[in-house]
Design a protein around this motif. Structure first.
Motif, PDB file in Angstrom:
ATOM      1  N   PRO A 263      42.894  39.182  43.369  1.00  0.00           N
ATOM      2  CA  PRO A 263      43.093  37.774  44.121  1.00  0.00           C
ATOM      3  C   PRO A 263      44.601  37.951  44.690  1.00  0.00           C
ATOM      4  O   PRO A 263      45.428  38.704  43.838  1.00  0.00           O
ATOM      5  CB  PRO A 263      43.228  36.827  42.902  1.00  0.00           C
ATOM      6  CG  PRO A 263      43.331  37.557  41.757  1.00  0.00           C
ATOM      7  CD  PRO A 263      42.861  38.812  41.703  1.00  0.00           C
ATOM      8  N   THR A 264      44.929  36.986  45.375  1.00  0.00           N
ATOM      9  CA  THR A 264      46.268  37.055  45.994  1.00  0.00           C
ATOM     10  C   THR A 264      46.671  35.440  45.920  1.00  0.00           C
ATOM     11  O   THR A 264      45.760  34.633  46.324  1.00  0.00           O
ATOM     12  CB  THR A 264      46.607  37.748  47.295  1.00  0.00           C
ATOM     13  OG1 THR A 264      45.911  37.052  48.196  1.00  0.00           O
ATOM     14  CG2 THR A 264      46.408  39.073  47.174  1.00  0.00           C
ATOM     15  N   LEU A 265      47.920  35.038  45.805  1.00  0.00           N
ATOM     16  CA  LEU A 265      48.276  33.666  46.007  1.00  0.00           C
ATOM     17  C   LEU A 265      47.923  33.021  47.277  1.00  0.00           C
ATOM     18  O   LEU A 265      47.723  32.106  47.332  1.00  0.00           O
ATOM     19  CB  LEU A 265      49.755  33.579  45.032  1.00  0.00           C
ATOM     20  CG  LEU A 265      50.538  32.152  45.450  1.00  0.00           C
ATOM     21  CD1 LEU A 265      49.652  31.021  44.694  1.00  0.00           C
ATOM     22  CD2 LEU A 265      51.760  32.227  45.380  1.00  0.00           C
ATOM     23  N   PHE A 266      48.363  33.868  48.101  1.00  0.00           N
ATOM     24  CA  PHE A 266      48.597  33.327  49.537  1.00  0.00           C
ATOM     25  C   PHE A 266      47.250  32.976  50.179  1.00  0.00           C
ATOM     26  O   PHE A 266      47.227  32.154  51.014  1.00  0.00           O
ATOM     27  CB  PHE A 266      49.213  34.059  50.418  1.00  0.00           C
ATOM     28  CG  PHE A 266      50.977  34.356  49.932  1.00  0.00           C
ATOM     29  CD1 PHE A 266      51.628  33.185  49.928  1.00  0.00           C
ATOM     30  CD2 PHE A 266      51.280  35.638  48.996  1.00  0.00           C
ATOM     31  CE1 PHE A 266      52.798  33.413  49.331  1.00  0.00           C
ATOM     32  CE2 PHE A 266      52.496  35.496  48.477  1.00  0.00           C
ATOM     33  CZ  PHE A 266      53.308  34.493  48.517  1.00  0.00           C
ATOM     34  N   VAL A 267      46.129  33.762  49.614  1.00  0.00           N
ATOM     35  CA  VAL A 267      44.829  33.131  50.322  1.00  0.00           C
ATOM     36  C   VAL A 267      44.476  31.747  49.547  1.00  0.00           C
ATOM     37  O   VAL A 267      44.053  30.759  49.914  1.00  0.00           O
ATOM     38  CB  VAL A 267      43.679  34.033  49.531  1.00  0.00           C
ATOM     39  CG1 VAL A 267      42.195  33.609  49.903  1.00  0.00           C
ATOM     40  CG2 VAL A 267      43.909  35.486  50.392  1.00  0.00           C
ATOM     41  N   HIS A 268      45.031  31.588  48.218  1.00  0.00           N
ATOM     42  CA  HIS A 268      44.659  30.435  47.637  1.00  0.00           C
ATOM     43  C   HIS A 268      45.457  29.199  48.010  1.00  0.00           C
ATOM     44  O   HIS A 268      44.943  27.997  48.241  1.00  0.00           O
ATOM     45  CB  HIS A 268      45.105  30.317  46.248  1.00  0.00           C
ATOM     46  CG  HIS A 268      43.848  31.117  45.280  1.00  0.00           C
ATOM     47  ND1 HIS A 268      42.731  30.615  44.979  1.00  0.00           N
ATOM     48  CD2 HIS A 268      43.799  32.450  44.706  1.00  0.00           C
ATOM     49  CE1 HIS A 268      42.165  31.393  44.147  1.00  0.00           C
ATOM     50  NE2 HIS A 268      42.569  32.719  44.070  1.00  0.00           N
ATOM     51  N   ILE A 269      46.702  29.371  48.541  1.00  0.00           N
ATOM     52  CA  ILE A 269      47.398  28.382  49.201  1.00  0.00           C
ATOM     53  C   ILE A 269      47.438  28.344  50.562  1.00  0.00           C
ATOM     54  O   ILE A 269      48.166  27.538  51.201  1.00  0.00           O
ATOM     55  CB  ILE A 269      48.880  28.310  48.716  1.00  0.00           C
ATOM     56  CG1 ILE A 269      49.690  29.671  49.029  1.00  0.00           C
ATOM     57  CG2 ILE A 269      48.827  28.452  47.216  1.00  0.00           C
ATOM     58  CD1 ILE A 269      51.268  29.693  48.703  1.00  0.00           C
TER      59      ILE A 269
END
Length: 324
Positions: A263-269
């Motif tokens: 996962p990556t943070l920037f997909v989540h936010i």
């Protein structure tokens, strides 16, 4: 005008330089922020060195905290004068001030200062998605967390303790292991002196852990798989030691039907509503005292090259910030 850090070619800390840039007014969906502090993260090194290529020349820095100076058309959740913090793409936070998209900019509670705000967003939101949006976790589960004395690691140690999750942390020195334990790790492993796979098996009576959270990458990846219980989850969320090389997917079946995600943070936010909810959760954890943001190092903005050198040497603990 604003002083900004840019780089024109990938390389070491020496490729970063300061330029003066005009700011301008925010357009629709944008805000202008005057920084008080900026966060430092290992992703900045990946980008500067070319591991994560950027179009050049480009700025660096993914998080900051400061005051909203101006608000563009259509921005409803922020107003001029608000205290704010953010983690956001594209990079460009190493500066005095910037115009940027407002979607990932979050109003900072009065009880959280700018230094803490700048230090907590990328790392704290990462822990939020690791524990709440990647795999179902519950009290009593066991997690192996590499680099447990780093900025993300110390937040994760506390978050796990608050949720009743048993976190086994790894670090490279006895001092860092002691720090991780102080912040909530149930068990610690000094990987410089112990084989972490063998020790994890001992600590779990041979069963293995439910989840591995690994930001180290190449150096720990194979061992991390060997620490999992059958059908356990491997979360690879960083490459501090280098990218994980290609491997035979059948290994996951042979080792016990393991699960793997990157996962990556920037997909989540990416979506404003989700980002704001995640930030509210993080702020609640900090304001309640369940999570303390440990700032291990502070550097003046003009000393950003030295900050990168110390991060690459793994001589830092907790979070690091640039003071503007």
């Amino acid at each position: 005008m604003a002083r900004s850090v840019i780089f024109e070619a990938p390389g070491g800390p020496e490729v970063m330089k300061f330029v003066e840039r005009p700011l301008g007014e925010p357009g629709p969906g944008e805000v202008r922020i005057r920084h008080h502090a900026c966060g430092l993260n290992y992703i900045d090194i990946y980008q500067r060195s070319g591991v994560y290529p950027l179009p050049l020349p480009h700025g660096l820095g993914m998080e900051g905290a400061g005051i909203v100076e101006a608000v563009g058309e259509g921005v409803q959740h922020l107003a001029e004068g608000d205290r704010v913090a953010y983690a956001s793409a594209p990079p460009g936070a190493y500066c005095d001030a910037r115009v940027m998209s407002a979607a990932q900019v979050c109003r900072l509670p009065d009880g959280i200062d700018f230094r803490t705000g700048a230090a907590m967003m990328l790392q704290g939101l990462t822990v939020e998605y690791l524990f709440h949006r990647t795999v179902p976790l519950k009290a009593g589960d066991t997690v192996l967390f590499h680099a447990a004395a780093g900025g993300v690691g110390l937040i994760a140690c506390q978050w796990a303790r608050a949720l009743g999750i048993r976190l086994i942390g790894t670090a490279g020195t006895d001092e860092k292991c002691a720090l991780a334990r102080e912040y909530g790790a149930a068990e610690v492993i000094n990987y410089a002196r112990e084989d972490f796979v063998t020790r994890v098996r001992e600590l779990t009576d041979g069963r293995g852990v439910d989840v591995v959270m690994d930001s180290v990458g190449k150096a720990t990846f194979e061992g991390s798989l060997d620490c999992l219980r059958p059908v356990g989850m491997m979360i690879s969320f960083g490459n501090a030691s280098g990218k994980v090389p290609p491997f035979d997917l059948g290994i996951l079946g042979a080792k016990g039907c393991l699960q793997l995600t990157r996962p990556t943070l920037f997909v989540h936010i990416a979506h404003q509503e989700t980002c704001q909810k995640m930030a509210a959760h993080l702020f609640e954890m900090v304001e309640s005292g369940k999570v303390e943001i440990r700032i291990g190092q502070e550097f003046a903005l003009q000393d950003v090259a030295e900050a990168h050198r110390q991060m690459e040497a793994r001589s830092t603990t907790g979070s690091s910030v640039l003071i503007v």
